[in-house]
Design a protein around this motif. Structure first.
Motif, PDB file in Angstrom:
ATOM      1  N   GLY A   1      -2.902  10.192   2.152  1.00  0.00           N
ATOM      2  CA  GLY A   1      -4.068   9.355   1.886  1.00  0.00           C
ATOM      3  C   GLY A   1      -3.825   8.378   0.757  1.00  0.00           C
ATOM      4  N   GLY A   2      -2.662   7.711   0.786  1.00  0.00           N
ATOM      5  CA  GLY A   2      -2.407   6.645  -0.173  1.00  0.00           C
ATOM      6  C   GLY A   2      -3.339   5.471   0.072  1.00  0.00           C
ATOM      7  N   THR A   3      -3.093   4.358  -0.604  1.00  0.00           N
ATOM      8  CA  THR A   3      -4.023   3.231  -0.488  1.00  0.00           C
ATOM      9  C   THR A   3      -4.037   2.632   0.916  1.00  0.00           C
TER      10      THR A   3
ATOM     11  N   ASN B   1       0.825  -1.207   0.000  1.00  0.00           N
ATOM     12  CA  ASN B   1       0.000   0.000   0.000  1.00  0.00           C
ATOM     13  C   ASN B   1       0.859   1.257   0.000  1.00  0.00           C
ATOM     14  N   THR B   2       0.365   2.300  -0.674  1.00  0.00           N
ATOM     15  CA  THR B   2       1.103   3.562  -0.710  1.00  0.00           C
ATOM     16  C   THR B   2       0.850   4.362   0.565  1.00  0.00           C
ATOM     17  N   CYS B   3       1.603   5.430   0.725  1.00  0.00           N
ATOM     18  CA  CYS B   3       1.852   6.057   2.030  1.00  0.00           C
ATOM     19  C   CYS B   3       0.602   6.494   2.791  1.00  0.00           C
ATOM     20  N   CYS B   4       0.551   6.103   4.041  1.00  0.00           N
ATOM     21  CA  CYS B   4      -0.463   6.565   4.994  1.00  0.00           C
ATOM     22  C   CYS B   4       0.039   6.247   6.397  1.00  0.00           C
TER      23      CYS B   4
ATOM     24  N   LEU C   1      -6.846   1.654   6.821  1.00  0.00           N
ATOM     25  CA  LEU C   1      -7.124   2.374   8.062  1.00  0.00           C
ATOM     26  C   LEU C   1      -8.623   2.626   8.194  1.00  0.00           C
ATOM     27  N   GLY C   2      -9.265   3.001   7.107  1.00  0.00           N
ATOM     28  CA  GLY C   2     -10.706   3.249   7.144  1.00  0.00           C
ATOM     29  C   GLY C   2     -11.501   2.023   7.535  1.00  0.00           C
ATOM     30  N   GLU C   3     -11.094   0.863   7.059  1.00  0.00           N
ATOM     31  CA  GLU C   3     -11.785  -0.372   7.444  1.00  0.00           C
ATOM     32  C   GLU C   3     -11.672  -0.598   8.945  1.00  0.00           C
ATOM     33  N   SER C   4     -10.497  -0.290   9.510  1.00  0.00           N
ATOM     34  CA  SER C   4     -10.303  -0.443  10.949  1.00  0.00           C
ATOM     35  C   SER C   4     -11.169   0.542  11.730  1.00  0.00           C
ATOM     36  N   LEU C   5     -11.196   1.801  11.288  1.00  0.00           N
ATOM     37  CA  LEU C   5     -11.990   2.815  11.980  1.00  0.00           C
ATOM     38  C   LEU C   5     -13.487   2.528  11.871  1.00  0.00           C
ATOM     39  N   HIS C   6     -13.897   1.890  10.786  1.00  0.00           N
ATOM     40  CA  HIS C   6     -15.312   1.566  10.576  1.00  0.00           C
ATOM     41  C   HIS C   6     -15.847   0.631  11.661  1.00  0.00           C
ATOM     42  N   GLN C   7     -14.955  -0.116  12.308  1.00  0.00           N
ATOM     43  CA  GLN C   7     -15.376  -1.056  13.346  1.00  0.00           C
ATOM     44  C   GLN C   7     -15.712  -0.356  14.659  1.00  0.00           C
TER      45      GLN C   7
ATOM     46  N   THR D   1       0.772  15.638   2.117  1.00  0.00           N
ATOM     47  CA  THR D   1       2.049  16.244   1.761  1.00  0.00           C
ATOM     48  C   THR D   1       1.962  16.897   0.383  1.00  0.00           C
ATOM     49  N   HIS D   2       1.314  16.210  -0.561  1.00  0.00           N
ATOM     50  CA  HIS D   2       1.075  16.719  -1.901  1.00  0.00           C
ATOM     51  C   HIS D   2       0.020  15.819  -2.540  1.00  0.00           C
ATOM     52  N   THR D   3      -0.322  16.091  -3.787  1.00  0.00           N
ATOM     53  CA  THR D   3      -1.481  15.397  -4.360  1.00  0.00           C
ATOM     54  C   THR D   3      -1.130  14.583  -5.597  1.00  0.00           C
ATOM     55  N   GLN D   4       0.103  14.070  -5.666  1.00  0.00           N
ATOM     56  CA  GLN D   4       0.376  13.062  -6.671  1.00  0.00           C
ATOM     57  C   GLN D   4      -0.400  11.791  -6.319  1.00  0.00           C
ATOM     58  N   TRP D   5      -0.595  10.954  -7.324  1.00  0.00           N
ATOM     59  CA  TRP D   5      -1.538   9.839  -7.185  1.00  0.00           C
ATOM     60  C   TRP D   5      -1.263   8.947  -5.987  1.00  0.00           C
ATOM     61  N   ASP D   6       0.011   8.656  -5.715  1.00  0.00           N
ATOM     62  CA  ASP D   6       0.281   7.691  -4.649  1.00  0.00           C
ATOM     63  C   ASP D   6      -0.077   8.215  -3.270  1.00  0.00           C
ATOM     64  N   ARG D   7      -0.361   9.524  -3.142  1.00  0.00           N
ATOM     65  CA  ARG D   7      -0.712  10.089  -1.835  1.00  0.00           C
ATOM     66  C   ARG D   7      -2.205  10.342  -1.668  1.00  0.00           C
ATOM     67  N   ILE D   8      -2.975  10.178  -2.732  1.00  0.00           N
ATOM     68  CA  ILE D   8      -4.416  10.475  -2.642  1.00  0.00           C
ATOM     69  C   ILE D   8      -5.298   9.316  -3.097  1.00  0.00           C
ATOM     70  N   GLN D   9      -4.713   8.227  -3.587  1.00  0.00           N
ATOM     71  CA  GLN D   9      -5.497   7.134  -4.160  1.00  0.00           C
ATOM     72  C   GLN D   9      -6.445   6.485  -3.169  1.00  0.00           C
ATOM     73  N   GLY D  10      -6.101   6.519  -1.885  1.00  0.00           N
ATOM     74  CA  GLY D  10      -6.952   5.864  -0.901  1.00  0.00           C
ATOM     75  C   GLY D  10      -8.147   6.694  -0.474  1.00  0.00           C
ATOM     76  N   PHE D  11      -8.109   8.004  -0.742  1.00  0.00           N
ATOM     77  CA  PHE D  11      -9.167   8.874  -0.228  1.00  0.00           C
ATOM     78  C   PHE D  11     -10.554   8.514  -0.747  1.00  0.00           C
ATOM     79  N   PRO D  12     -10.754   8.201  -2.039  1.00  0.00           N
ATOM     80  CA  PRO D  12     -12.102   7.836  -2.489  1.00  0.00           C
ATOM     81  C   PRO D  12     -12.630   6.542  -1.879  1.00  0.00           C
ATOM     82  N   PHE D  13     -11.764   5.758  -1.252  1.00  0.00           N
ATOM     83  CA  PHE D  13     -12.158   4.489  -0.652  1.00  0.00           C
ATOM     84  C   PHE D  13     -12.104   4.537   0.875  1.00  0.00           C
TER      85      PHE D  13
END
Length: 288
Positions: free
Chosen positions: A61-63, A44-47, A68-74, A86-98
């Motif tokens: 907010g990488g993948t 998974n990318t950075c988080c 992390l979201g699955e854990s918090l959902h519990q 840090t910035h908005t290249q793909w590897d840092r934001i890919q997890g946000f929509p999920f």
């Protein structure tokens, strides 16, 4: 300071309640790399999640953010947190929509980021990646309370007893780093740094931090096949940590082609150089 690891939901039991606890949910750079060859360090990318007493801080907010979201959902209680990009290249934001908690009413997230290289705000960048045809569900479908904050290097963000200080790291990407300070203890998160130089401002910002999280591991494909071999990024990381007198250095942001075997060999080499260095893996927890 204690270091422990837990995977597959099996959390280590701490003998005391730490003031600060850091968990690595994603440590990869550029693109997710699932598979047997990366199973230990993770694909998974950075988080990174930091718990400072009752406050939750998330960096990037990488993948790993999806996991992390699955854990918090519990959790039965509403989830609150502060998410710093840090910035908005793909590897840092890919997890946000999920990020499942962002879709749940009653949850609350403050979201912080700098201006992108094209002038877009953090809200504009996150909104754009969820527009069709790139994604099926728009950001407006998120039912949690989302509050967006535009930040700049040199500012100070006070959240309860915790102070967050952004620092500019890379003029090519407008990437930010962060120093989190809480009750006299500090964690510095610095990734997507400029590999061409040691940043004097970062040395100042990281001075005597308990933990420096740094992108000192990335090796791209051209380096691996010697098309343009460059100085090893971890050498700059060690020099930075020594200059700043940090107590522990954890390196992340592995390239897609860096397997567990390669990283294990490098980890043993680095331990012989400096015992306070670790290569972070998914699930690693550092507390103090």
């Amino acid at each position: 300071m204690s270091v422990s690891a837990y995977r597959s939901g099996k959390e280590s039991t701490l003998q005391y309640q730490p003031h600060i606890s850091i968990k690595f949910w994603g440590v990869r750079g550029s693109v997710p790399t699932p598979g047997a060859a990366t199973a230990f360090y993770g694909g998974n990318t950075c988080c990174i999640e930091v718990l400072a007493d009752q406050q939750r801080f998330i960096f990037d907010g990488g993948t790993g953010l999806r996991v992390l979201g699955e854990s918090l959902h519990q959790q039965s209680n509403p989830v609150k947190g502060h998410l710093f990009f840090t910035h908005t290249q793909w590897d840092r934001i890919q997890g946000f929509p999920f990020f499942l908690p962002a879709f749940e009413p009653g949850n609350q997230f403050h979201i912080y980021g700098g201006t992108a290289a094209n002038g877009a705000s953090i809200k504009q960048c996150l909104t754009t990646q969820m527009l069709k045809p790139g994604f099926a569900v728009p950001l407006q479908a998120m039912q949690a309370e989302l509050m967006f904050h535009d930040i700049v290097p040199g500012s100070t963000i006070q959240i309860g007893d915790t102070t967050i200080e952004p620092i500019g790291l890379n003029g090519h990407t407008n990437a930010l780093g962060y120093r989190l300070s809480h009750q006299g203890k500090s964690v510095v998160y610095a990734t997507d740094t400029d590999p061409e130089r040691i940043d004097e401002n970062l040395i100042f910002m990281a001075h005597q931090a308990e933990l420096l999280i740094y992108d000192g591991m990335y090796v791209d494909m051209c380096d691996q096949i010697n098309l343009h071999p460059s100085p090893k990024p971890w050498q700059a990381a060690i020099q930075l940590a020594q200059s700043a007198h940090v107590k522990q250095l954890a390196m992340i942001h592995y390239g897609p082609r860096q397997t567990d075997t390669m990283l294990n060999a490098l980890a043993h080499q680095l331990k012989d150089i400096e015992p306070h260095i670790s290569l972070a893996h998914e699930g690693l927890v550092i507390s103090f």
